[in-house]
Design an enzyme around this catalytic site. Structure first.
Site, PDB file in Angstrom:
ATOM      1  N   HIS A  44      22.600  -7.303  29.089  1.00  0.00           N
ATOM      2  CA  HIS A  44      22.133  -8.767  28.503  1.00  0.00           C
ATOM      3  C   HIS A  44      23.360  -9.629  29.301  1.00  0.00           C
ATOM      4  O   HIS A  44      24.373  -8.897  29.747  1.00  0.00           O
ATOM      5  CB  HIS A  44      22.126  -8.906  27.058  1.00  0.00           C
ATOM      6  N   GLU A  46      25.501 -11.412  27.593  1.00  0.00           N
ATOM      7  CA  GLU A  46      26.793 -11.350  26.924  1.00  0.00           C
ATOM      8  C   GLU A  46      27.575 -10.068  27.544  1.00  0.00           C
ATOM      9  O   GLU A  46      28.910 -10.062  27.544  1.00  0.00           O
ATOM     10  CB  GLU A  46      26.401 -11.078  25.487  1.00  0.00           C
ATOM     11  N   ALA A 150      -5.076 -27.376  44.800  1.00  0.00           N
ATOM     12  CA  ALA A 150      -4.573 -28.395  46.046  1.00  0.00           C
ATOM     13  C   ALA A 150      -6.406 -29.206  46.143  1.00  0.00           C
ATOM     14  O   ALA A 150      -7.180 -28.492  46.293  1.00  0.00           O
ATOM     15  CB  ALA A 150      -4.402 -27.505  47.448  1.00  0.00           C
ATOM     16  N   ARG A 185       4.241 -17.296  42.901  1.00  0.00           N
ATOM     17  CA  ARG A 185       3.725 -16.234  42.382  1.00  0.00           C
ATOM     18  C   ARG A 185       4.761 -15.213  41.899  1.00  0.00           C
ATOM     19  O   ARG A 185       4.525 -14.164  41.009  1.00  0.00           O
ATOM     20  CB  ARG A 185       2.734 -15.577  43.423  1.00  0.00           C
ATOM     21  N   THR A 197     -14.204 -18.451  43.501  1.00  0.00           N
ATOM     22  CA  THR A 197     -13.286 -18.400  44.088  1.00  0.00           C
ATOM     23  C   THR A 197     -13.085 -16.939  44.700  1.00  0.00           C
ATOM     24  O   THR A 197     -12.650 -16.854  45.792  1.00  0.00           O
ATOM     25  CB  THR A 197     -11.657 -18.714  43.430  1.00  0.00           C
ATOM     26  N   ASP A 201     -13.431 -17.536  48.704  1.00  0.00           N
ATOM     27  CA  ASP A 201     -12.187 -17.538  49.449  1.00  0.00           C
ATOM     28  C   ASP A 201     -11.736 -16.045  49.629  1.00  0.00           C
ATOM     29  O   ASP A 201     -10.635 -15.805  50.669  1.00  0.00           O
ATOM     30  CB  ASP A 201     -11.185 -18.036  48.570  1.00  0.00           C
ATOM     31  N   LEU A 205      -4.225 -12.622  46.618  1.00  0.00           N
ATOM     32  CA  LEU A 205      -3.413 -13.053  45.238  1.00  0.00           C
ATOM     33  C   LEU A 205      -2.009 -12.355  45.309  1.00  0.00           C
ATOM     34  O   LEU A 205      -1.858 -11.844  44.166  1.00  0.00           O
ATOM     35  CB  LEU A 205      -4.199 -12.856  44.120  1.00  0.00           C
ATOM     36  N   LEU A 288     -13.257 -22.844  36.311  1.00  0.00           N
ATOM     37  CA  LEU A 288     -12.308 -22.020  35.299  1.00  0.00           C
ATOM     38  C   LEU A 288     -11.208 -23.114  34.926  1.00  0.00           C
ATOM     39  O   LEU A 288     -10.668 -23.274  33.895  1.00  0.00           O
ATOM     40  CB  LEU A 288     -11.721 -21.046  35.996  1.00  0.00           C
TER      41      LEU A 288
END
Length: 347
Positions: A44, A46, A150, A185, A197, A201, A205, A288
């Site tokens: 961490h 610290e 877009a 992403r 989609t 397309d 992803l 969606l």
């Protein structure tokens, strides 16, 4: 504290589901050690800050600044409160309380009970903004939702497609902006699209135009009708298919059985919460995206407007009476950023 915040940002996309945290050790108005949480499961902030202090004896006269309350429980690493007490640091300044149930004020209480002076709330709002995903996850019991699309100048996200057209994306923005999307992403653990989609397309992803890890892919496919030839079904990265027929795992692809009714999104976000997924970027399609908007299940929207005109096609989603908006011009293209939490937007 601002230095803590600046340091902590180095953990974006690398520490989730842990929060981003920065720490600074100050002695006689001089920074003598600093650090941030660099990777999930690693030391961490610290720990890094204390280890960088060359003259360890100075810690007994120092003040530690930390953007989030030090942990007081044994997780993948020992409690940071114990390390602070071990080195007898007399003063700790905390940006904001940790909302995680295992901490939630207990770290501050432990330090105070052992005689450490603790001040809380310095740059509180900036520290909360830094970890907006983490706070949303623990306070609202759901992932932080980012909507992204877009659209053309005349308000379409896709052109009219003829029957039998090749399944491929309709590019609306420039290559530079697509590179930015790939950077985004890497910052979120989950990316989601709808059935249309996936069909129209055939997106991968994944992350191609930036350095970083691929997100978990989620696609809605109610009747498991998507063709196996699609990139989303190639088992090349971890993928979840939301459907009504089966619950199973095949390679890196999981099938989650969820009934497609008016509570679909609530149940899906509940499942993601159980799976410890802190944030989701939703990249389409219109149905969606609009469903998230209509149910007020979103935290920010990132919208590009390109210079193209389609005349007709699939209309872009609509956010009614938008508030908290920032606008930027990038060449001939525009970027609009909306927040849905009643606070001023951050540039």
């Amino acid at each position: 504290m601002q230095r803590c915040i600046d340091l902590a940002r180095g953990g974006l996309g690398r520490v989730a589901p842990n929060p981003m945290v920065g720490a600074v050790v100050v002695h006689n108005n001089m920074i003598i050690g600093e650090g941030y949480h660099q990777a999930y499961g690693g030391a961490h902030a610290e720990v890094h800050a204390i280890n960088l202090v060359k003259d360890q004896w100075k810690l007994e006269e120092a003040t530690m600044y930390v953007s989030l309350e030090p942990c007081c429980h044994q997780g993948k690493t020992p409690p940071c409160t114990d390390l602070i007490l071990e080195h007898k640091i007399p003063r700790v300044v905390v940006g904001t309380v940790d909302p995680f149930d295992e901490v939630a004020g207990k770290g501050i209480a432990r330090l105070r009970s052992r005689g450490c002076e603790v001040k809380v709330g310095v740059l509180k709002e900036a520290c909360r903004e830094l970890n907006k995903r983490f706070f949303t996850f623990h306070e609202k019991k759901r992932p932080y939702i980012i909507l992204k699309w877009a659209q053309t100048t005349d308000g379409f996200i896709d052109m009219e497609r003829m029957p039998g057209a090749i399944n491929r994306p309709t590019w609306i923005t420039s290559e530079k902006l697509r590179m930015l999307v790939h950077k985004w992403r890497t910052q979120e653990p989950v990316i989601m699209v709808g059935t249309q989609t996936a069909l129209k397309d055939n997106p991968k992803l994944n992350v191609r135009d930036w350095h970083g890890a691929d997100p978990l892919r989620i696609v809605l496919d109610q009747d498991l009708a998507l063709p196996a030839s699609l990139a989303l079904l190639d088992d090349s990265q971890k993928t979840v298919i939301i459907n009504e027929k089966t619950e199973k795992t095949r390679g890196d692809t999981q099938y989650w059985k969820i009934h497609f009714d008016e509570l679909l999104l609530d149940k899906l976000l509940g499942r993601l919460y159980q799976e410890n997924c802190q944030s989701v970027i939703v990249e389409g399609g219109r149905q969606l995206l609009q469903s998230f908007i209509d149910k007020q299940l979103w935290d920010e929207a990132r919208i590009f407007t390109g210079s193209h005109f389609f005349g007709k096609g699939t209309e872009a989603p609509r956010i009614e009476s938008p508030r908290n908006m920032t606008e930027a011009h990038i060449g001939k293209e525009c970027f609009y950023y909306f927040r849905n939490n009643g606070t001023s937007p951050k540039t």
